[in-house]
Write a protein that holds these residues in place. Structure first.
Motif, PDB file in Angstrom:
ATOM      1  N   ALA A   3       2.438  -5.848   5.997  1.00 38.12           N
ATOM      2  CA  ALA A   3       3.084  -5.377   7.197  1.00 38.12           C
ATOM      3  C   ALA A   3       2.392  -4.465   8.161  1.00 38.12           C
ATOM      4  N   LEU A   4       2.806  -4.268   9.827  1.00 42.07           N
ATOM      5  CA  LEU A   4       2.070  -3.275  10.479  1.00 42.07           C
ATOM      6  C   LEU A   4       3.023  -2.294  10.543  1.00 42.07           C
ATOM      7  N   ARG A   5       4.250  -1.196   9.803  1.00 37.17           N
ATOM      8  CA  ARG A   5       4.400   0.065   9.702  1.00 37.17           C
ATOM      9  C   ARG A   5       5.425  -0.033   7.774  1.00 37.17           C
ATOM     10  N   GLY A   6       5.961   1.314   7.560  1.00 38.04           N
ATOM     11  CA  GLY A   6       6.469   1.078   6.604  1.00 38.04           C
ATOM     12  C   GLY A   6       7.404   1.706   6.521  1.00 38.04           C
ATOM     13  N   THR A   7       8.137   2.721   5.257  1.00 40.97           N
ATOM     14  CA  THR A   7       9.007   3.333   5.130  1.00 40.97           C
ATOM     15  C   THR A   7       8.530   4.445   3.935  1.00 40.97           C
ATOM     16  N   PHE A   8       9.608   5.412   4.150  1.00 37.93           N
ATOM     17  CA  PHE A   8       9.078   6.761   3.310  1.00 37.93           C
ATOM     18  C   PHE A   8       9.932   6.199   1.661  1.00 37.93           C
ATOM     19  N   ALA A   9       9.869   6.857   0.647  1.00 34.95           N
ATOM     20  CA  ALA A   9      10.155   6.940  -0.212  1.00 34.95           C
ATOM     21  C   ALA A   9      10.175   7.581  -1.598  1.00 34.95           C
ATOM     22  N   TRP A  65       6.976  15.517  -3.325  1.00 36.92           N
ATOM     23  CA  TRP A  65       5.724  15.143  -2.985  1.00 36.92           C
ATOM     24  C   TRP A  65       7.090  13.692  -2.775  1.00 36.92           C
ATOM     25  N   VAL A  66       6.343  12.884  -1.461  1.00 38.57           N
ATOM     26  CA  VAL A  66       7.147  11.657  -0.901  1.00 38.57           C
ATOM     27  C   VAL A  66       6.358  10.707  -0.950  1.00 38.57           C
ATOM     28  N   ALA A  67       6.433   9.277  -1.418  1.00 37.03           N
ATOM     29  CA  ALA A  67       5.201   8.230  -0.642  1.00 37.03           C
ATOM     30  C   ALA A  67       5.733   7.832   0.712  1.00 37.03           C
ATOM     31  N   TYR A  68       4.078   7.030   1.195  1.00 41.73           N
ATOM     32  CA  TYR A  68       5.035   6.432   2.438  1.00 41.73           C
ATOM     33  C   TYR A  68       4.517   5.085   1.877  1.00 41.73           C
ATOM     34  N   GLU A  69       5.580   3.965   1.866  1.00 42.45           N
ATOM     35  CA  GLU A  69       5.168   2.453   1.507  1.00 42.45           C
ATOM     36  C   GLU A  69       5.107   1.518   3.038  1.00 42.45           C
ATOM     37  N   VAL A  70       4.098   0.539   2.828  1.00 43.02           N
ATOM     38  CA  VAL A  70       3.830  -0.226   4.202  1.00 43.02           C
ATOM     39  C   VAL A  70       4.379  -1.735   2.702  1.00 43.02           C
ATOM     40  N   PRO A  71       4.752  -1.985   3.161  1.00 42.66           N
ATOM     41  CA  PRO A  71       4.286  -3.798   2.611  1.00 42.66           C
ATOM     42  C   PRO A  71       3.270  -4.286   3.012  1.00 42.66           C
ATOM     43  N   GLU A  72       3.062  -5.513   1.860  1.00 42.31           N
ATOM     44  CA  GLU A  72       0.579  -5.816   2.223  1.00 42.31           C
ATOM     45  C   GLU A  72       1.496  -7.008   3.617  1.00 42.31           C
ATOM     46  N   ARG A  87       0.935  -1.206  -0.019  1.00 35.72           N
ATOM     47  CA  ARG A  87      -0.095   0.085   0.130  1.00 35.72           C
ATOM     48  C   ARG A  87       0.974   1.194  -0.111  1.00 35.72           C
ATOM     49  N   THR A  88       0.094   2.224  -0.554  1.00 36.73           N
ATOM     50  CA  THR A  88       1.547   3.542  -0.752  1.00 36.73           C
ATOM     51  C   THR A  88       0.743   4.304  -0.980  1.00 36.73           C
ATOM     52  N   TRP A  89       0.834   5.346   0.030  1.00 34.17           N
ATOM     53  CA  TRP A  89       0.129   6.914   0.037  1.00 34.17           C
ATOM     54  C   TRP A  89       1.247   7.996  -0.125  1.00 34.17           C
ATOM     55  N   ARG A  90       0.575   9.024  -1.063  1.00 34.78           N
ATOM     56  CA  ARG A  90       1.965  10.108  -1.887  1.00 34.78           C
ATOM     57  C   ARG A  90       1.048  10.974  -0.240  1.00 34.78           C
ATOM     58  N   LEU A  91       2.522  12.142  -0.369  1.00 40.45           N
ATOM     59  CA  LEU A  91       2.362  13.158   0.477  1.00 40.45           C
ATOM     60  C   LEU A  91       2.952  13.781  -0.150  1.00 40.45           C
ATOM     61  N   ASN A  92       2.304  15.206   0.704  1.00 37.99           N
ATOM     62  CA  ASN A  92       3.186  16.738   0.511  1.00 37.99           C
ATOM     63  C   ASN A  92       3.427  17.411   1.435  1.00 37.99           C
ATOM     64  N   MET A 144       7.850  12.652   8.351  1.00 37.59           N
ATOM     65  CA  MET A 144       8.092  12.370   7.162  1.00 37.59           C
ATOM     66  C   MET A 144       8.931  13.471   6.830  1.00 37.59           C
ATOM     67  N   LEU A 145       9.323  14.631   7.435  1.00 38.81           N
ATOM     68  CA  LEU A 145      10.634  15.568   7.427  1.00 38.81           C
ATOM     69  C   LEU A 145      12.154  14.784   7.823  1.00 38.81           C
ATOM     70  N   GLU A 146      11.840  13.602   8.811  1.00 39.04           N
ATOM     71  CA  GLU A 146      12.698  13.488   9.007  1.00 39.04           C
ATOM     72  C   GLU A 146      13.735  12.155   7.986  1.00 39.04           C
ATOM     73  N   GLY A 147      12.411  11.519   7.597  1.00 33.22           N
ATOM     74  CA  GLY A 147      12.377   9.982   6.503  1.00 33.22           C
ATOM     75  C   GLY A 147      12.857  10.966   5.123  1.00 33.22           C
ATOM     76  N   THR A 148      13.050  11.998   4.987  1.00 35.34           N
ATOM     77  CA  THR A 148      12.471  12.542   3.880  1.00 35.34           C
ATOM     78  C   THR A 148      13.861  13.353   2.713  1.00 35.34           C
TER      79      THR A 148
END
Length: 411
Positions: A255-261, A246-253, A197-202, A233-237
């Motif tokens: 999983a309980l948490r994700g990473t910024f990409a 724009w940045v993305a936050y991705e959570v593997p199917e 799952r991916t969320w696009r953030l600004n 988000m700032l610390e991760g991007t």
């Protein structure tokens, strides 16, 4: 649009000198300073130029550089903020009434304002994109809340609360491992594939001072948690000290948490959206809990201006590679940021560029819409027409000059 008449050099120089000394009201008779000059719109030449170039009499703000001659919720909300800073209630009301009628279908309680209005493919005029933009909705809510306080208008306060409640429901999502997070819009920014799952953030959508105001206005809302996710988000991007558009936050199917990409559509570019992240950072009070995070994570632009006279138009945030020269609006947006960081040499260079290309442009060199918007934000703050207090409350120069008309003196 009628042309702007430029004042003679001597008169313009005198105005700048008086402005720097803060003697506007002192030079007026006491009755005028406390009477007509306080109740009328405050003098702000750049705002008047913006109105003449980009705002219709009915309150519609137009970006003439677009094929659709479009109006956006962002543009309407920014202009409402500027009208408040200018103590220009007549235009504030026109801007808001146009937005309700054309972007919100006549009922702000029933729907969030559409993002884009303009000339449609069939040549008719109307809503082009009904998806509401969360940054505009936050600026609408903030401008209304502060107008309600400063002008003692309960209707504005109630409308601000209504908007905030809708944003919390439609544009804040609880992301796995990140918590409540501001999405760019009500739909279209949450993606799903068999793998993740991916969320696009600004990052530029959430100025910290607005967040502080919302924590105070809506204590039961998600805003404190949204601030925590924004920090992460700032610390991760920002590995090289630059903000991305724009940045993305991705959570593997599963999983309980994700990473910024990197964002799947825009990549890791920082440009016309990201410039606002530095602008908001510069305006954040230095005592705010997020202020040291902003300074630490966004230092790349100050470093870039030690190596080049002008801000880059684009930055690759994962490598720090820079290209092009940003427009004058970028320089204006960076003024509060450079002032807050104490980058004196870079600040002076950008101030001179803003003066010659934005505040006193040569004939035929009138700034574009976005440049002037960034200029109003940046120079208005530098001139102390407005400041954000630690509580998120707006400190307005015209309120200080007209204390008997202020709604409150509490921070």
């Amino acid at each position: 649009m009628s042309p702007i008449t430029r004042a003679p050099d001597t008169a313009r120089a005198a105005r700048r000198a008086l402005h720097a000394l803060g003697l506007w009201c002192a030079l007026l008779p006491a009755a005028m300073a406390q009477g007509a000059s306080c109740s009328a719109a405050a003098s702000w030449p750049l705002w008047e130029q913006f109105v003449q170039r980009f705002m219709q009499a009915d309150g519609r703000v137009i970006d003439h550089s677009t094929a659709q001659l479009h109006s956006t919720s962002e543009g309407q909300s920014y202009a409402m903020f500027f009208a408040l800073v200018a103590n220009d209630r007549t235009r504030f009301d026109k801007l808001w009434n146009w937005s309700i009628a054309n972007l919100a279908g006549g009922d702000i309680g029933a729907r969030l304002p559409a993002w884009q209005w303009g000339r449609k493919a069939d040549a008719s005029w109307g809503v082009v994109d009904a998806n509401p933009a969360s940054d505009a909705n936050l600026w609408f809510a903030y401008a209304l809340a502060e107008a309600g306080r400063a002008w003692r208008e309960p209707r504005y306060t109630a409308q601000a609360q209504t908007l905030l409640a809708q944003v919390a429901i439609e544009e804040v999502a609880d992301l796995p491992g990140l918590g409540p997070t501001l999405l760019p819009a009500a739909s279209g920014f949450a993606l799903r594939s068999p793998e993740r799952r991916t969320w696009r953030l600004n990052p530029s959508y959430l100025p910290v001072p607005l967040l502080r105001a919302f924590e105070r206005i809506d204590g039961q809302g998600p805003w404190k948690a949204v601030g925590i996710s924004f920090r992460r988000m700032l610390e991760g991007t920002t590995p090289k000290g630059f903000a991305a558009d724009w940045v993305a936050y991705e959570v593997p199917e599963g999983a309980l948490r994700g990473t910024f990409a990197r964002d799947p559509e825009k990549g890791d570019t920082g440009s016309y959206d990201a410039i606002r992240t530095y602008l908001w950072a510069g305006m954040t009070p230095t005592g705010d809990a997020l202020a040291p995070v902003l300074r630490r994570r966004l230092g790349g632009m100050a470093e870039a201006l030690r190596a080049a006279p002008m801000p880059p138009e684009k930055v690759q945030t994962t490598t720090g590679q820079r290209e092009g020269q940003g427009p004058v609006g970028f320089s204006a947006a960076l003024l509060p940021y450079l002032r807050t960081l104490g980058a004196t040499a870079a600040l002076k260079a950008q101030q001179e560029r803003v003066r010659t290309q934005l505040l006193e442009p040569p004939p035929g060199g009138q700034p574009l819409y976005y440049d002037q918007v960034l200029g109003l934000f940046g120079t208005g703050w530098m001139d102390q027409r407005y400041q954000f207090l630690p509580s998120g409350r707006l400190q307005l120069r015209w309120e200080k000059a007209c204390p008997q008309r202020s709604a409150t003196t509490a921070p």
